[in-house]
Design an enzyme around this catalytic site. Structure first.
Site, mmCIF file in Angstrom:
data_model
loop_
_atom_site.group_PDB
_atom_site.id
_atom_site.type_symbol
_atom_site.label_atom_id
_atom_site.label_comp_id
_atom_site.label_asym_id
_atom_site.label_seq_id
_atom_site.Cartn_x
_atom_site.Cartn_y
_atom_site.Cartn_z
ATOM 1 C CB SER A 140 -0.459 9.773 3.429
ATOM 2 O OG SER A 140 -0.974 9.890 2.205
ATOM 3 N NE ARG A 141 5.156 4.099 2.259
ATOM 4 C CZ ARG A 141 4.445 3.072 2.622
ATOM 5 N NH1 ARG A 141 3.877 2.373 1.617
ATOM 6 N NH2 ARG A 141 4.804 2.270 3.843
ATOM 7 C CB VAL A 142 -0.260 10.260 -1.784
ATOM 8 C CG1 VAL A 142 -0.635 11.527 -2.841
ATOM 9 C CG2 VAL A 142 -0.304 9.108 -2.553
ATOM 10 C CB THR A 182 -0.981 0.123 1.031
ATOM 11 O OG1 THR A 182 -0.271 -0.370 2.461
ATOM 12 C CG2 THR A 182 -2.065 -1.015 1.220
#
Length: 512
Positions: A365-367, A339
């Site tokens: 959150s990697r975004v 994810t």
């Protein structure tokens, strides 16, 4: 009455011309063993992996293991109807489910059969349950936010359309509640939602459906149920079925979709059961070696498609349950690595009344800021790091050491911010409200408010903005920006409200 020879000849000729050979050529095999949702079939030497197999009594199965002398089949339905020696046939088709507008607002099983008593699902369109994920060239970066309506998530671990954000934590820590809030918050956005319940009590699913109906969210939501009493094969294919239904709207209608898999640890257990019954070799924690592939091929189907493919998106919120907070167990680490970030819910915080019980230290959150509106990015930029530092400071302060005024001020601010980030169940908040609320907290306007009064202050403040300063709210909602003029207006509005609030408090004190 006599027939003429030429008449008879012409009739026979016409019959011969209109005759079409309808010979049904299909491979036939025999059941040699059946039980626990699987069957071993002799014959069917030309069957494909993943092909549907037809058993007597309208029961279907899926070719799972292709062995030298037999085929291992998982049975999608009541395996008690199948007996040793029964004749089985290959269908030449892959498993598919009904898709389209007809499935919205319905509760279905993983094969697309209705479970809500609302009549048959009338649609001519179907999609294969297993399809290939879009390639790199068919995707575009995740930029557009998918608002959950939860302050803690939208400000610190924002979710973008096309992202995969894992929700992880022990049982009964509010994982499903976050997802329901996210569904309810899509009322005005046009996002189609799909909730896949795997191995859950059917009473819980009925309750969830009632909650969504009460908030008007069932109109754009489909619930796919493979309950705790359903056989393992149905629990295993349920997420793929839900994903296929959502993909129709992404690929064909070019729309945004949200899929919730609740939860993948139960799907992994169902897959382990099937694999062990079919004598596949066990690996770590007795899971088969391809359990990672099982989840990765599902979650990789989430994407924000390129403009050439219609720019639709599929956002996935997989849920994984941990035991005693063991994030480093096999399935949690697998899904974390697939994810684009995780929201970790901690039992200690939950029982201390911090709801949602998000641990800001290991939630990520990697975004990141790419999936936030500019206004939120501006007001909540350092919030996650500040709260993580506050948690460490709080642990240090519990040792009872003397604190200097600056450290005490940081602690006080942290306590008020954690109080401000608390949110009631099924009460998602518009993003403009979130921006105004977080702005007041991060700029120190709550520092003199007693901690128990923080949430009352917030409610009164937002009510004041909506009633007296609606133009500020509309400007943030429409432009999604917060410039110097907007900041000056917000500051003036807060100053005016603080006077009103202080006056009300004095009146209450005098009356008391």
């Amino acid at each position: 009455m006599k027939f003429k020879a030429d008449e008879i000849a012409s009739v026979i000729q016409r019959e011969i011309e209109q005759f079409e050979a309808r010979i049904d050529v299909r491979e036939v095999g025999r059941v040699i063993e059946v039980g626990d949702g699987i069957a071993r079939v002799y014959g069917l030497s030309g069957v494909m992996a993943g092909e549907m197999i037809e058993f007597p009594g309208d029961v279907f199965g899926l070719a799972f293991n292709l062995e030298e002398n037999s085929v291992g089949v998982i049975i999608l339905g009541d395996y008690l109807k199948i007996h040793e020696g029964d004749e089985v046939r290959s269908t030449g088709q892959l498993l598919s489910v009904p898709v389209g507008d007809a499935v919205l607002g319905r509760v279905v099983d993983p094969l697309g059969n209705p479970l809500d008593g609302g009549g048959p699902i009338v649609t001519s369109q179907r999609r294969p349950v297993e399809t290939e994920a879009p390639g790199v060239a068919e995707r575009q970066p995740v930029k557009k936010p998918l608002q959950t309506g939860i302050k803690a998530i939208d400000s610190m671990t924002p979710i973008g359309r096309g992202q995969r954000e894992l929700i992880i934590g022990d049982r009964k820590t509010g994982k499903t509640a976050i997802c329901i809030d996210a569904i309810i918050n899509q009322t005005e956005t046009g996002v189609k939602c799909f909730y896949v319940a795997i191995g859950q009590k059917e009473s819980n699913v009925a309750q969830l459906m009632e909650t969504l109906r009460r908030h008007g969210a069932m109109d754009y939501t489909t619930i796919v149920v493979a309950g705790a009493s359903d056989p393992a094969p149905l629990q295993y294919i349920a997420p793929y079925a839900g994903c296929a239904m959502a993909e129709y709207f992404m690929y064909e209608k070019h729309q945004d979709t949200l899929v919730i898999y609740d939860d993948l640890s139960k799907q992994a257990q169902a897959y382990r059961q099937l694999s062990l019954l079919l004598r596949r070799p066990p690996g770590r924690e007795a899971y088969p070696g391809d359990i990672f592939y099982c989840h990765s091929r599902l979650l990789e189907r989430s994407a924000k498609l390129s403009d050439a493919r219609g720019a639709g998106s599929l956002t996935a919120l997989p849920i994984v349950e941990t035991l005693e907070g063991e994030v480093s167990a096999y399935i949690p680490t697998n899904v974390i690595s697939i994810t684009d970030g995780q929201i970790y819910l901690q039992p200690d915080l939950f029982f201390a009344g911090q709801r949602p019980a998000m641990n800001v230290g290991i939630s990520v959150s990697r975004v990141g800021g790419s999936a936030q509106i500019p206004a939120m990015k501006k007001v909540a930029g350092g919030l996650r790091l500040d709260l993580a530092a506050f948690r460490e400071l709080e642990a240090f302060a519990q040792l009872g050491t003397e604190l200097d005024p600056a450290t005490q001020a940081r602690l006080d601010r942290g306590y008020r911010m954690t109080e401000l980030l608390k949110q009631g169940l099924y009460r998602p908040m518009p993003v403009a409200d979130q921006v105004l609320s977080i702005y007041a907290g991060t700029r120190g306007h709550l520092d003199k408010i007693p901690i128990p009064e923080v949430r009352t202050w917030e409610e009164e403040y937002l009510k004041f903005i909506h009633e007296n300063k609606k133009s500020i709210w509309q400007k943030i909602a429409e432009t999604q920006q917060i410039d110097d003029n907007a900041i000056a207006e917000i500051e003036a509005a807060i100053a005016e409200f603080q006077k009103d609030y202080a006056g009300k408090k004095e009146k209450q004190t005098v009356m008391a």
